[in-house]
Motif scaffolding. Sequence first.
Motif, PDB file in Angstrom:
ATOM      1  N   ASP A 153       1.589  24.928 -87.378  1.00  0.00           N
ATOM      2  CA  ASP A 153       2.713  25.068 -86.456  1.00  0.00           C
ATOM      3  C   ASP A 153       2.356  25.954 -85.273  1.00  0.00           C
ATOM      4  O   ASP A 153       2.797  25.689 -84.146  1.00  0.00           O
ATOM      5  N   ASP A 154       1.576  27.000 -85.494  1.00  0.00           N
ATOM      6  CA  ASP A 154       1.219  27.898 -84.390  1.00  0.00           C
ATOM      7  C   ASP A 154       0.368  27.181 -83.348  1.00  0.00           C
ATOM      8  O   ASP A 154       0.554  27.374 -82.140  1.00  0.00           O
ATOM      9  N   GLU A 155      -0.574  26.368 -83.809  1.00  0.00           N
ATOM     10  CA  GLU A 155      -1.409  25.626 -82.859  1.00  0.00           C
ATOM     11  C   GLU A 155      -0.603  24.541 -82.158  1.00  0.00           C
ATOM     12  O   GLU A 155      -0.743  24.328 -80.954  1.00  0.00           O
ATOM     13  N   LEU A 156       0.257  23.866 -82.909  1.00  0.00           N
ATOM     14  CA  LEU A 156       1.057  22.803 -82.319  1.00  0.00           C
ATOM     15  C   LEU A 156       2.017  23.349 -81.267  1.00  0.00           C
ATOM     16  O   LEU A 156       2.306  22.681 -80.272  1.00  0.00           O
ATOM     17  N   LEU A 157       2.488  24.568 -81.466  1.00  0.00           N
ATOM     18  CA  LEU A 157       3.397  25.180 -80.498  1.00  0.00           C
ATOM     19  C   LEU A 157       2.721  25.378 -79.142  1.00  0.00           C
ATOM     20  O   LEU A 157       3.385  25.339 -78.098  1.00  0.00           O
ATOM     21  N   LEU A 158       1.391  25.561 -79.147  1.00  0.00           N
ATOM     22  CA  LEU A 158       0.665  25.737 -77.887  1.00  0.00           C
ATOM     23  C   LEU A 158       0.647  24.459 -77.054  1.00  0.00           C
ATOM     24  O   LEU A 158       0.523  24.519 -75.836  1.00  0.00           O
ATOM     25  N   TYR A 159       0.740  23.286 -77.718  1.00  0.00           N
ATOM     26  CA  TYR A 159       0.692  22.017 -77.006  1.00  0.00           C
ATOM     27  C   TYR A 159       2.052  21.328 -76.941  1.00  0.00           C
ATOM     28  O   TYR A 159       2.147  20.216 -76.414  1.00  0.00           O
ATOM     29  N   LEU A 160       3.089  21.945 -77.483  1.00  0.00           N
ATOM     30  CA  LEU A 160       4.378  21.256 -77.626  1.00  0.00           C
ATOM     31  C   LEU A 160       4.946  20.846 -76.274  1.00  0.00           C
ATOM     32  O   LEU A 160       5.522  19.759 -76.138  1.00  0.00           O
ATOM     33  N   LEU A 161       4.799  21.677 -75.267  1.00  0.00           N
ATOM     34  CA  LEU A 161       5.339  21.345 -73.942  1.00  0.00           C
ATOM     35  C   LEU A 161       4.722  20.056 -73.419  1.00  0.00           C
ATOM     36  O   LEU A 161       5.420  19.196 -72.862  1.00  0.00           O
ATOM     37  N   GLN A 162       3.409  19.901 -73.600  1.00  0.00           N
ATOM     38  CA  GLN A 162       2.737  18.684 -73.133  1.00  0.00           C
ATOM     39  C   GLN A 162       3.066  17.484 -74.018  1.00  0.00           C
ATOM     40  O   GLN A 162       3.174  16.358 -73.530  1.00  0.00           O
ATOM     41  N   LEU A 163       3.224  17.704 -75.314  1.00  0.00           N
ATOM     42  CA  LEU A 163       3.541  16.591 -76.207  1.00  0.00           C
ATOM     43  C   LEU A 163       4.926  16.027 -75.915  1.00  0.00           C
ATOM     44  O   LEU A 163       5.143  14.815 -76.040  1.00  0.00           O
ATOM     45  N   VAL A 164       5.847  16.880 -75.515  1.00  0.00           N
ATOM     46  CA  VAL A 164       7.168  16.382 -75.119  1.00  0.00           C
ATOM     47  C   VAL A 164       7.050  15.519 -73.864  1.00  0.00           C
ATOM     48  O   VAL A 164       7.683  14.466 -73.747  1.00  0.00           O
TER      49      VAL A 164
END
Length: 926
Positions: free
Chosen positions: A469-480
């Motif tokens: 989850d911590d790593e995914l949070l770093l890319y979440l803005l781009q994934l959205v």
Amino acid sequence: MLNVCRGSLDGHFNPPPFSTLLQRPDLRHIGSNISPHSDLYVTVQLWAASKPITIPVQTAYKSLKGGRDWNEWLELPINISQLPQASQLAITIWDVSPAGGPGAKGHAIPFGGTTIPLFDKDNTLQKGRQQCRVYRHKAADGFSSSTTPAFPPAKRAKRGANGVLERTPVLPEEEELQRLENLLKKHEAGEIPKVEWLDNMVFKIVDKKRKEVESSARIAAKARRSYTASRRKSVGADGNAQESIADGEDVEPEDDDLDSRYLLFIDFPRFDFPIVFTDFEYTPTPVSPITTYPSASGGVNLKPPPEVRLGPGINAAGNGVGEDDENAPPLIRIYDPEVGAKDNPAEIKHRRLVRSSRNGALDRDLKPNAKNRDDLNTIMSYGPTQELSPGEKDLVWRFRLHLTRDKRALTKFVKSVSWHEPSEARQAVQLLPKWTEIDVDDALELLGPTFDNSAVRAYAVDRLRESDDDELLLYLLQLVQALKFEKISPEPEDGNTQDSSLARFLISRATNSFMLGNYFHWYLMVECDDRSPDQTKETRKLFAKVEFDFMTSLTEAAEEPDRRRILLRQGELITVLSRISKETRFSREDRPRKITRLKKFLADPKNELTSFDPPLPLPLDPSVSVTGMFPDDSLVFKSSLFPLLINFRTSTGAKYPVIFKTGDDLRQDQLVIQIISLMDRLLRKENLDLKLTPYRILATSANAGAVQFISSTSLASASTKYKGSILAYLRANNPDTSADLGVRKEAMDTYIKSCAGYCVITYLLGVGDRHLDNLLLAPDGHFFHADFGYILGRDPKPFAPQMKLCKEMVEGMGGSSSSQYQAFKSYCFTAYLALRKSSNLILNLFALMVDANITDIRLISREGTNLRADAASGRVVVEKVRERFHLEMSEEEAMRHFEGLIADSMGAIFPVVIDAIHNMMQGLKA
């Protein structure tokens, strides 16, 4: 003149029963009720823009004993060249009734009507045979929204009681009949050779098939009508069941149209060439996007690109073949769009032969020789924006099985596949599971706008599932933002987001993690709120659909049923803060009265802001639960937007200061802080902690947001207070007489490292508009930047340096001859080289943001498109970042390059003048 030929009326009619005739004596005298071949006549009138533009034209009397056929051309008093684009023919079939009736004209009453447009969706005049639906007992109307359309629109699918979309079933006989009807049109147009004896047999079979379909339709219609009637009787006065019938079923009208369906076949004249009202203006194709590609070995192809010339007098700088020769003949430049838009047929054939599935067995044991290995290594070193030449694509495809062990090769292989070729695409999809596991940066690249194959995108999503989850949070803005590139219909009635692997993945992870769910919710809400011209309505609908499915998933989750309620409470809090921020901003009171108003509003018990029960996770930082606010510690900043400083009370009793403001789009600042947080994590993986301060920013709408407040002072204020000495500021807050320069070692180390980190990062991101007021320094030595209104090299000031390193910053280290300054340079070199190793990840994150409505990305995309018509806008944005990494340099060359940047920034005179002017203007405003 416009001519129309009447064809024939085809259909079935059940005469009214005697019980109906006894109740309605007037029906006994209608001609069609007396005889199935009664004499009918037809009127045709031209309409446009809901108005008649010609008088009606009528067919001559004709006895219809053998069938209702009118083989007569009707001539309308208007030329084809005078027809408006919205022209429609209102065709009414008239019956005879001495008793009159609804819509009667004398002794004539409408048998039925239909309205057909003269121009189809391609703006081409109708031609040949047309099949029109006849609406019984209605006269045709020519309104723009006609109630008697010849081609009725398809019924929309409706959602049943179980939430599944239910579409009206189509009988196989009807599909077969439509296919035969299309063949008949081709036969009539001469596209199918005519064989008289065979045609007669086929026509008889088609007539028989049509009667069978009509009989099946009548039986199905009666069954639906009787079923609906029984449902209504069983429901009775129960309102809920009545509503379920209305919502879940498509109830047919109860009239005789179910038993009497008529089709009118009419003929339009055929011409040698199509008659088009107006040509559709397509987007102009590029003149020639073909460039000279370097070969895989580093050489240059000998074949030059084709020369494409424009029209006469256009771009004719030279008047002849020799520009220096005035007597040379004129040079005519010809525009040839096929040069850039068409592939070479020979190359297409060659590619199909080379990549045929028959060659799979041969390619399985194929190994590259030394030259091919060097060429492949060169291709593997290409960045994400590098295009592959046709030769390089063939080389990657040829050794695809050998490259499955190289994780860098997957993105190059996907680029080499011709996905429009079914055989080639099938081979590529079968090869994906056999590939060595790729890195996250490659998975993000596969989710970009250039990869639309669902299997490829699903493969990239499977790689992201392994991230925590911590790593995914770093890319979440781009994934959205990557959801824009998914195949998700924006229309609500077209189902949910289950067809998108990325949407399913994000909703699932956001449902299981409140931290992810919090930011996922607010990222979606911002996109739904953006109503600027650059955000289309379809995009807002798409994000709204994803948000709806996320909320539905939260409701159904048994572990955390209150998470949806928490997000709703956060929304209420943000709404209240936005309202008081707008009132404070637009109030004409002076700043002290604005502060008094703010404190009074927060302290008012009616607003319920002093105490939250239960505690509420803060939207800006969900790891912090707040129980209320400290009204007396609130403040209004002295700025044009008058941002609010709100001190929240955490569950531990501590203060959490937050700046909230409206009237400013914080999405660009949010992006920069996210990239800084990512770079901080990448540097820590290299055992390099540069004491960065990536404070939190959350955009809550397109023009509002919250910022974490860090207690600090600007370099301008510190320099003024301590007579131009940052070192004196550090001594005052961290005194240590035994340490070098009189500053506590930990504080000086923090200052040096944070200066180096932000110098490297702001250079890579091209942060502009740097002055002493947005360079901040905390008492413990943490140096950081604020206000990222200009990025990617944009700067409102002329002659701005590429990196901000002012003399005040160097003076705080003890000067350019101190050992601390040498340590600063060493940290800069190490950080720059470490971030260059992760350049692909950073570039792919920016590539996913190319369609985000972020100010500088949008402006640079437009500038790049205007300057280079052959370049994609996204590539221009990514190139702005890529050029600062200087990946073409070796590590030693990169260090020398960055050392030159430091020297240029130290010796720049113009920024000093700009800072002095800025300080003077700020003093005048105060």
